[in-house]
Design a protein around this motif. Structure first.
Motif, PDB file in Angstrom:
ATOM      1  N   TYR A   1     -77.498 -17.056 -47.697  1.00  0.00           N
ATOM      2  CA  TYR A   1     -78.078 -15.779 -48.061  1.00  0.00           C
ATOM      3  C   TYR A   1     -77.769 -14.714 -47.008  1.00  0.00           C
ATOM      4  O   TYR A   1     -77.572 -15.000 -45.837  1.00  0.00           O
ATOM      5  CB  TYR A   1     -79.601 -15.930 -48.263  1.00  0.00           C
ATOM      6  CG  TYR A   1     -79.876 -16.929 -49.353  1.00  0.00           C
ATOM      7  CD1 TYR A   1     -79.629 -16.604 -50.680  1.00  0.00           C
ATOM      8  CD2 TYR A   1     -80.275 -18.228 -49.045  1.00  0.00           C
ATOM      9  CE1 TYR A   1     -79.816 -17.544 -51.689  1.00  0.00           C
ATOM     10  CE2 TYR A   1     -80.456 -19.170 -50.045  1.00  0.00           C
ATOM     11  CZ  TYR A   1     -80.232 -18.823 -51.363  1.00  0.00           C
ATOM     12  OH  TYR A   1     -80.394 -19.746 -52.360  1.00  0.00           O
ATOM     13  N   ALA A   2     -77.690 -13.471 -47.495  1.00  0.00           N
ATOM     14  CA  ALA A   2     -77.387 -12.354 -46.604  1.00  0.00           C
ATOM     15  C   ALA A   2     -78.592 -12.051 -45.717  1.00  0.00           C
ATOM     16  O   ALA A   2     -79.737 -12.374 -46.055  1.00  0.00           O
ATOM     17  CB  ALA A   2     -77.025 -11.121 -47.436  1.00  0.00           C
ATOM     18  N   ARG A   3     -78.326 -11.401 -44.570  1.00  0.00           N
ATOM     19  CA  ARG A   3     -79.384 -11.042 -43.627  1.00  0.00           C
ATOM     20  C   ARG A   3     -79.248  -9.565 -43.285  1.00  0.00           C
ATOM     21  O   ARG A   3     -78.150  -9.067 -43.035  1.00  0.00           O
ATOM     22  CB  ARG A   3     -79.260 -11.906 -42.365  1.00  0.00           C
ATOM     23  CG  ARG A   3     -79.523 -13.376 -42.619  1.00  0.00           C
ATOM     24  CD  ARG A   3     -79.036 -14.235 -41.478  1.00  0.00           C
ATOM     25  NE  ARG A   3     -77.573 -14.296 -41.456  1.00  0.00           N
ATOM     26  CZ  ARG A   3     -76.877 -14.947 -40.539  1.00  0.00           C
ATOM     27  NH1 ARG A   3     -77.496 -15.578 -39.568  1.00  0.00           N
ATOM     28  NH2 ARG A   3     -75.564 -14.969 -40.579  1.00  0.00           N
ATOM     29  N   LYS A   4     -80.386  -8.886 -43.282  1.00  0.00           N
ATOM     30  CA  LYS A   4     -80.357  -7.440 -43.103  1.00  0.00           C
ATOM     31  C   LYS A   4     -79.721  -7.021 -41.791  1.00  0.00           C
ATOM     32  O   LYS A   4     -79.065  -5.981 -41.703  1.00  0.00           O
ATOM     33  CB  LYS A   4     -81.775  -6.865 -43.225  1.00  0.00           C
ATOM     34  CG  LYS A   4     -82.334  -6.874 -44.638  1.00  0.00           C
ATOM     35  CD  LYS A   4     -83.629  -6.113 -44.739  1.00  0.00           C
ATOM     36  CE  LYS A   4     -84.188  -6.177 -46.160  1.00  0.00           C
ATOM     37  NZ  LYS A   4     -83.302  -5.505 -47.135  1.00  0.00           N
ATOM     38  N   GLN A   5     -79.919  -7.826 -40.714  1.00  0.00           N
ATOM     39  CA  GLN A   5     -79.365  -7.421 -39.424  1.00  0.00           C
ATOM     40  C   GLN A   5     -77.846  -7.474 -39.411  1.00  0.00           C
ATOM     41  O   GLN A   5     -77.212  -6.886 -38.531  1.00  0.00           O
ATOM     42  CB  GLN A   5     -79.947  -8.274 -38.286  1.00  0.00           C
ATOM     43  CG  GLN A   5     -79.596  -9.754 -38.323  1.00  0.00           C
ATOM     44  CD  GLN A   5     -80.623 -10.608 -39.008  1.00  0.00           C
ATOM     45  OE1 GLN A   5     -81.161 -10.203 -40.036  1.00  0.00           O
ATOM     46  NE2 GLN A   5     -80.906 -11.783 -38.463  1.00  0.00           N
ATOM     47  N   TYR A   6     -77.238  -8.172 -40.401  1.00  0.00           N
ATOM     48  CA  TYR A   6     -75.784  -8.267 -40.450  1.00  0.00           C
ATOM     49  C   TYR A   6     -75.181  -7.648 -41.707  1.00  0.00           C
ATOM     50  O   TYR A   6     -74.061  -7.161 -41.686  1.00  0.00           O
ATOM     51  CB  TYR A   6     -75.333  -9.734 -40.364  1.00  0.00           C
ATOM     52  CG  TYR A   6     -75.853 -10.448 -39.140  1.00  0.00           C
ATOM     53  CD1 TYR A   6     -75.772  -9.863 -37.882  1.00  0.00           C
ATOM     54  CD2 TYR A   6     -76.441 -11.701 -39.234  1.00  0.00           C
ATOM     55  CE1 TYR A   6     -76.264 -10.520 -36.750  1.00  0.00           C
ATOM     56  CE2 TYR A   6     -76.924 -12.361 -38.113  1.00  0.00           C
ATOM     57  CZ  TYR A   6     -76.834 -11.765 -36.881  1.00  0.00           C
ATOM     58  OH  TYR A   6     -77.312 -12.404 -35.762  1.00  0.00           O
ATOM     59  N   ASP A   7     -75.928  -7.674 -42.821  1.00  0.00           N
ATOM     60  CA  ASP A   7     -75.386  -7.211 -44.091  1.00  0.00           C
ATOM     61  C   ASP A   7     -75.983  -5.895 -44.581  1.00  0.00           C
ATOM     62  O   ASP A   7     -75.552  -5.365 -45.604  1.00  0.00           O
ATOM     63  CB  ASP A   7     -75.582  -8.293 -45.155  1.00  0.00           C
ATOM     64  CG  ASP A   7     -74.836  -9.559 -44.803  1.00  0.00           C
ATOM     65  OD1 ASP A   7     -73.603  -9.570 -44.956  1.00  0.00           O
ATOM     66  OD2 ASP A   7     -75.482 -10.526 -44.358  1.00  0.00           O
ATOM     67  N   GLY A   8     -76.986  -5.380 -43.885  1.00  0.00           N
ATOM     68  CA  GLY A   8     -77.512  -4.048 -44.156  1.00  0.00           C
ATOM     69  C   GLY A   8     -78.020  -3.857 -45.563  1.00  0.00           C
ATOM     70  O   GLY A   8     -78.688  -4.730 -46.136  1.00  0.00           O
ATOM     71  N   GLU A   9     -77.681  -2.711 -46.165  1.00  0.00           N
ATOM     72  CA  GLU A   9     -78.241  -2.334 -47.455  1.00  0.00           C
ATOM     73  C   GLU A   9     -77.741  -3.202 -48.612  1.00  0.00           C
ATOM     74  O   GLU A   9     -78.303  -3.165 -49.707  1.00  0.00           O
ATOM     75  CB  GLU A   9     -77.908  -0.870 -47.748  1.00  0.00           C
ATOM     76  CG  GLU A   9     -76.420  -0.571 -47.847  1.00  0.00           C
ATOM     77  CD  GLU A   9     -76.126   0.900 -48.041  1.00  0.00           C
ATOM     78  OE1 GLU A   9     -75.028   1.213 -48.517  1.00  0.00           O
ATOM     79  OE2 GLU A   9     -77.016   1.734 -47.734  1.00  0.00           O
ATOM     80  N   LEU A  10     -76.709  -3.979 -48.378  1.00  0.00           N
ATOM     81  CA  LEU A  10     -76.196  -4.866 -49.425  1.00  0.00           C
ATOM     82  C   LEU A  10     -76.953  -6.189 -49.503  1.00  0.00           C
ATOM     83  O   LEU A  10     -76.720  -6.984 -50.404  1.00  0.00           O
ATOM     84  CB  LEU A  10     -74.711  -5.157 -49.189  1.00  0.00           C
ATOM     85  CG  LEU A  10     -73.755  -3.968 -49.278  1.00  0.00           C
ATOM     86  CD1 LEU A  10     -72.337  -4.417 -48.943  1.00  0.00           C
ATOM     87  CD2 LEU A  10     -73.798  -3.331 -50.657  1.00  0.00           C
ATOM     88  N   THR A  11     -77.857  -6.414 -48.555  1.00  0.00           N
ATOM     89  CA  THR A  11     -78.543  -7.706 -48.459  1.00  0.00           C
ATOM     90  C   THR A  11     -79.178  -8.139 -49.771  1.00  0.00           C
ATOM     91  O   THR A  11     -78.939  -9.249 -50.259  1.00  0.00           O
ATOM     92  CB  THR A  11     -79.621  -7.656 -47.356  1.00  0.00           C
ATOM     93  OG1 THR A  11     -78.980  -7.411 -46.100  1.00  0.00           O
ATOM     94  CG2 THR A  11     -80.388  -8.963 -47.286  1.00  0.00           C
ATOM     95  N   ASP A  12     -80.000  -7.298 -50.352  1.00  0.00           N
ATOM     96  CA  ASP A  12     -80.736  -7.689 -51.554  1.00  0.00           C
ATOM     97  C   ASP A  12     -79.812  -7.988 -52.732  1.00  0.00           C
ATOM     98  O   ASP A  12     -80.009  -8.967 -53.461  1.00  0.00           O
ATOM     99  CB  ASP A  12     -81.742  -6.600 -51.939  1.00  0.00           C
ATOM    100  CG  ASP A  12     -82.887  -6.493 -50.938  1.00  0.00           C
ATOM    101  OD1 ASP A  12     -83.092  -7.462 -50.182  1.00  0.00           O
ATOM    102  OD2 ASP A  12     -83.549  -5.438 -50.903  1.00  0.00           O
ATOM    103  N   SER A  13     -78.786  -7.162 -52.933  1.00  0.00           N
ATOM    104  CA  SER A  13     -77.880  -7.374 -54.059  1.00  0.00           C
ATOM    105  C   SER A  13     -77.058  -8.647 -53.875  1.00  0.00           C
ATOM    106  O   SER A  13     -76.812  -9.382 -54.836  1.00  0.00           O
ATOM    107  CB  SER A  13     -76.957  -6.161 -54.240  1.00  0.00           C
ATOM    108  OG  SER A  13     -76.161  -5.943 -53.091  1.00  0.00           O
ATOM    109  N   ILE A  14     -76.637  -8.916 -52.644  1.00  0.00           N
ATOM    110  CA  ILE A  14     -75.898 -10.151 -52.366  1.00  0.00           C
ATOM    111  C   ILE A  14     -76.767 -11.364 -52.685  1.00  0.00           C
ATOM    112  O   ILE A  14     -76.335 -12.320 -53.333  1.00  0.00           O
ATOM    113  CB  ILE A  14     -75.445 -10.199 -50.893  1.00  0.00           C
ATOM    114  CG1 ILE A  14     -74.372  -9.135 -50.631  1.00  0.00           C
ATOM    115  CG2 ILE A  14     -74.916 -11.593 -50.529  1.00  0.00           C
ATOM    116  CD1 ILE A  14     -74.023  -8.988 -49.165  1.00  0.00           C
ATOM    117  N   ASN A  15     -78.024 -11.320 -52.236  1.00  0.00           N
ATOM    118  CA  ASN A  15     -78.908 -12.464 -52.428  1.00  0.00           C
ATOM    119  C   ASN A  15     -79.257 -12.687 -53.892  1.00  0.00           C
ATOM    120  O   ASN A  15     -79.405 -13.830 -54.339  1.00  0.00           O
ATOM    121  CB  ASN A  15     -80.172 -12.291 -51.589  1.00  0.00           C
ATOM    122  CG  ASN A  15     -79.904 -12.528 -50.115  1.00  0.00           C
ATOM    123  OD1 ASN A  15     -78.881 -13.097 -49.753  1.00  0.00           O
ATOM    124  ND2 ASN A  15     -80.797 -12.080 -49.261  1.00  0.00           N
TER     125      ASN A  15
END
Length: 456
Positions: A279-293
């Motif tokens: 799963y994506a992490r906000k500290q590395y994937d920023g605003e895309l985190t939720d959509s990636i997950n």
């Protein structure tokens, strides 16, 4: 409560009632893994380095407290509340014997393992005991904790004899425990000849059955539990035994080139890769985190739907970590995550962990090596086992980044503890307590929904 057994294609209790096991792996605990708890390299390396940095007494304190806090009553209560009923406990052989003192059982190995089995039993949760790390390394990957890419278990008889000895001792100890669903004697073997693993399973079955005639034995397929093509009729030699497949879908990894939407073709590929998430992490994937997950939750949901249709027992990987894949994960505000914030960002940037790494920031450093091999080595010689699971370029990355570069970071990780008092070390370990963790609600909702489907 009764011991479970395999009946035909089902797992049943002593009354003959079907029991579908569904849950998660307790990885990163009695077999620590670098992406789960944030260290570089292998567990044996960080244990040695930490003892050198702060002394054996404080080193032992940290690891003992880590084991104590990682899974407690609150964890089991939460796990059971989701409708899940089984935890696959990964453990390292080093808890039970030393390489320099082989075949001498360390009773201390049972301290935390027995504790967690008992806690799970109190909450109606079965456990499966998974030997995740074997002497010499049963596979070519870092989680076999042998510091190389060579699976030497298959090359040295003495390593095999030690595994047989250990399972003899474990089967003696856990015989008759009705909350243990079974034994998983060897996690993700990689036998390049494909026949030694089957022969070894025959031996494992014999030594376990000599001590324990009742518990289910779960045998992984070869090549990271993905390949049963050479097993033939071997199952006819075994009683009360089931096959275990590890079904990691490419759609769940950062390297996937196809965004998963659940089309009929994509679902067909999921089923086709049956034997073969993050799963994506906000500290590395920023605003895309939720959509990636959301995409990755969809992958998992559709996988579990397939398993439900076939009434398969399943276990995801994993229950707890520092934020990459777990059902719960340490808060960024905990002492551990604060202490290692910059170091973890560095690890991420350098892509020194093999599991789910994104090498985009360092790819240019390794491309000349890849180009050299492409130029000098004919194509027919590039696909070394465990290809095709390991592609040629991934093999270069695993050796160059995940082994070579990672080992240069081991001492740096350990030196973060220098000057810490025993109270501070305790607090760092306590970062992994349930109350100091956050829940991955999207993932847990998928698990709960599919646990209910299985019960119907």
């Amino acid at each position: 409560m009764s011991l479970l057994k395999v009946s035909g294609t089902k797992i049943v209790n002593e009354a003959g009632q079907e029991t579908v096991l569904r849950g998660a792996g307790l990885g990163g605990w009695m077999n620590m893994e670098n992406f789960i708890s944030g260290y570089p390299g292998c567990e044996f390396q960080i244990r040695e380095a930490l003892a050198e940095s702060i002394g054996q007494e404080k080193c032992d304190l940290f690891f003992d407290k880590f084991l104590e806090y990682f899974f407690q009553d609150a964890d089991a209560k939460f796990f059971q509340s989701l409708g899940l009923n089984c935890i696959r406990i990964a453990f390292n052989y080093r808890h039970f014997e030393d390489d320099m003192n082989p075949r001498v059982l360390k009773q201390s190995g049972f301290k935390h393992l027995d504790r967690v089995i008992d806690i799970c039993a109190q909450h109606g949760i079965y456990t499966i005991l998974d030997l995740h790390t074997a002497p010499g390394g049963q596979n070519t990957d870092w989680h076999a904790d042998h510091g190389t890419h060579m699976a030497n278990l298959w090359e040295h008889r003495d390593h095999q004899e030690r595994v047989l000895w250990l399972w003899t001792e474990l089967a003696k100890h856990y015989k008759g425990n009705k909350w243990i669903a079974g034994y998983n004697p060897l996690n993700e073997p990689t036998d390049a000849k494909h026949t030694r693993v089957v022969n070894f399973y025959n031996e494992l079955h014999t030594v376990i059955r000599t001590q324990d005639p009742d518990h289910i034995i779960f045998f992984d397929g070869n090549t990271f539990a993905s390949d049963f093509s050479h097993f033939g009729d071997a199952h006819k030699n075994w009683d009360n035994t089931a096959y275990s497949i590890h079904d990691y879908s490419l759609y769940g990894f950062p390297a996937s080139t196809d965004t998963y939407t659940g089309t009929p073709e994509q679902k067909r590929r999921l089923r086709r890769s049956y034997e073969k998430k993050l799963y994506a992490r906000k500290q590395y994937d920023g605003e895309l985190t939720d959509s990636i997950n959301e995409v990755r939750y969809k992958v998992l949901s559709d996988q579990l739907e397939i398993y439900t249709q076939d009434r398969l027992s399943w276990s995801i990987w994993l229950y707890k970590d520092i934020g990459f894949q777990g059902m719960v994960h340490t808060s960024l505000e905990t002492p551990y995550m604060v202490l290692f914030k910059d170091f973890l960002a560095k690890k991420h940037r350098l892509a020194v962990d093999a599991w789910g790494a994104d090498d985009k920031e360092v790819r240019s450093a390794y491309q000349p090596l890849i180009d050299l091999i492409l130029k000098e080595v004919p194509e027919k010689y590039r696909n070394l086992y465990p290809a095709p699971v390991w592609k040629f370029t991934e093999r270069v990355g695993r050796l160059a980044r995940n082994i070579l570069v990672a080992e240069f970071l081991v001492k740096e990780w350990a030196d973060h503890f220098i000057g810490k008092s025993e109270e501070e070390i305790d607090a760092i370990a306590a970062s992994f307590k349930f109350e100091n963790c956050l829940k991955r609600d999207g993932l847990n909702a998928v698990l709960t929904a599919n646990a209910k489907l299985v019960q119907q």
